[in-house]
Design an enzyme around this catalytic site. Sequence first.
Site, PDB file in Angstrom:
ATOM      1  NE  ARG A   1     -13.968  -9.304  -4.070  1.00 11.36           N
ATOM      2  CZ  ARG A   1     -12.686  -8.913  -4.153  1.00 11.36           C
ATOM      3  NH1 ARG A   1     -12.121  -8.721  -5.600  1.00 11.36           N
ATOM      4  NH2 ARG A   1     -11.919  -8.628  -3.025  1.00 11.36           N
TER       5      ARG A   1
ATOM      6  CB  THR B   1      -1.680  -5.537  -4.531  1.00 13.98           C
ATOM      7  OG1 THR B   1      -2.262  -6.954  -4.653  1.00 13.98           O
ATOM      8  CG2 THR B   1      -0.246  -5.403  -3.919  1.00 13.98           C
TER       9      THR B   1
ATOM     10  CG  ASP C   1      -8.449  -2.958  -2.999  1.00 15.69           C
ATOM     11  OD1 ASP C   1      -8.783  -4.261  -3.708  1.00 15.69           O
ATOM     12  OD2 ASP C   1      -7.367  -2.588  -2.936  1.00 15.69           O
TER      13      ASP C   1
ATOM     14  CB  THR D   1      -3.772  -6.763  -7.986  1.00 11.83           C
ATOM     15  OG1 THR D   1      -4.878  -7.368  -7.818  1.00 11.83           O
ATOM     16  CG2 THR D   1      -3.977  -5.245  -8.440  1.00 11.83           C
TER      17      THR D   1
HETATM   18  N1  ASP Z   1      -6.909  -6.017  -4.229  1.00 13.40           N
HETATM   19  C1  ASP Z   1      -7.599  -6.983  -5.177  1.00 13.40           C
HETATM   20  C2  ASP Z   1      -8.955  -7.352  -5.107  1.00 13.40           C
HETATM   21  O1  ASP Z   1      -9.456  -7.465  -3.893  1.00 13.40           O
HETATM   22  C3  ASP Z   1      -6.913  -8.425  -5.245  1.00 13.40           C
HETATM   23  C4  ASP Z   1      -5.371  -8.253  -5.357  1.00 13.40           C
HETATM   24  O2  ASP Z   1      -4.805  -7.306  -4.917  1.00 13.40           O
HETATM   25  O3  ASP Z   1      -4.703  -8.992  -5.745  1.00 13.40           O
HETATM   26  O4  ASP Z   1      -9.707  -7.235  -5.866  1.00 13.40           O
END
Ligand code: ASP
Length: 350
Positions: A243, A267, A246, A215
């Site tokens: 889905r 992230t 966050d 992310t």
């Molecule tokens: N936090 C992100 C999610 O759950 C994934 C990530 O940070 O890579 O969608």
Amino acid sequence: MRAAISLPTALFALCFASAQAQETPRWSLAIHGGAGVIERSSLTPEQDAAYRAALQGALDAGSAVLTSGGSALDAVQAAVQLMEDDPLFNAGRGAVFTAAGRNELDAAVMNGADLTAGSVAGLTTTRHPVAAARAVMEKSPHVMLMGPGADAFAASVGLEQVDPAFFFTERRWQGLVKALTEAGQPIPERPAGAPSPHNQGAEIAPPLNEKKFGTVGAVALDSQGRLAAATSTGGMTAKRWGRVGDVPVIGAGTYASNADGCAVSATGDGEYFIRATVARDICARIGAATPPQTAAQVEIDEARTLGGLGGVIVMTPAGAPVFALSTSGMYRGSVSASEPARVAIYADED
Ligand code: ASP
């Protein structure tokens, strides 16, 4: 005698220095490109260099806005958009695939000066999801839009629309195939319009067994003292059933508040960051006078206790960026009016 002369001189020097400090535009920017199991042994020197160059490019894009007196909001958007276009990161082009073989993109932005916020979830055709989140904040009466309606809204305000195949990268596709194979789930058809696997240049990408997130996010303080945060992601590989993580949940993966004195982009394992309300709680702790580094670490530890790993970047009104992570690495960087740009990947780097 010498002391009698030096005291007013020293006072003058102090006043002069403080006037200078006030005149110096005190902007600051921090970015991340995802946290996860990223060890020195998992990146080749070329991959390591490519990530550092990409982070530097994002810092350059954001600091160009801030040095010319631009807003923190414009700076975080500029930095994130650059990373959305970079296939190295799990956002925009280069996003991970759902179990159905699609790229569904989430993003959020928040303006700490007035607590306005915007977010989008499940975009499939808007090139820059962070720009869509910003448009939700500024051009709609809402905070959060999702799915085809969110893409339609983005198109209606003039944001660039692309064929979903624009987001395709072979590396992420192979990551999906591997994840579904391991889970014993069916492999979807290769998306329409995706380039042939035999007809692509060498991609600089970590090995597929690397478990990292990817992310992207940015937090900034501008010369007028405004704080802002932005985050953008493709979510989790092989996600199902619409889905949403966050990132677009204001207060979980993204939050900014000048009143509390913070801007946060996270992230990690989104489900746990939602349950721990990581970003909002960091701000609440800082607002209650907890030192920012402690506030960030406490929340990352809380998410880890629940079962989720990841990291956060935090910006404060003093322009001192804070990084906290529970993983072995996080692609990250910072630059300010008084500090040169720095990028780092592994947890043990300063
Ligand atoms: N936090 C992100 C999610 O759950 C994934 C990530 O940070 O890579 O969608």
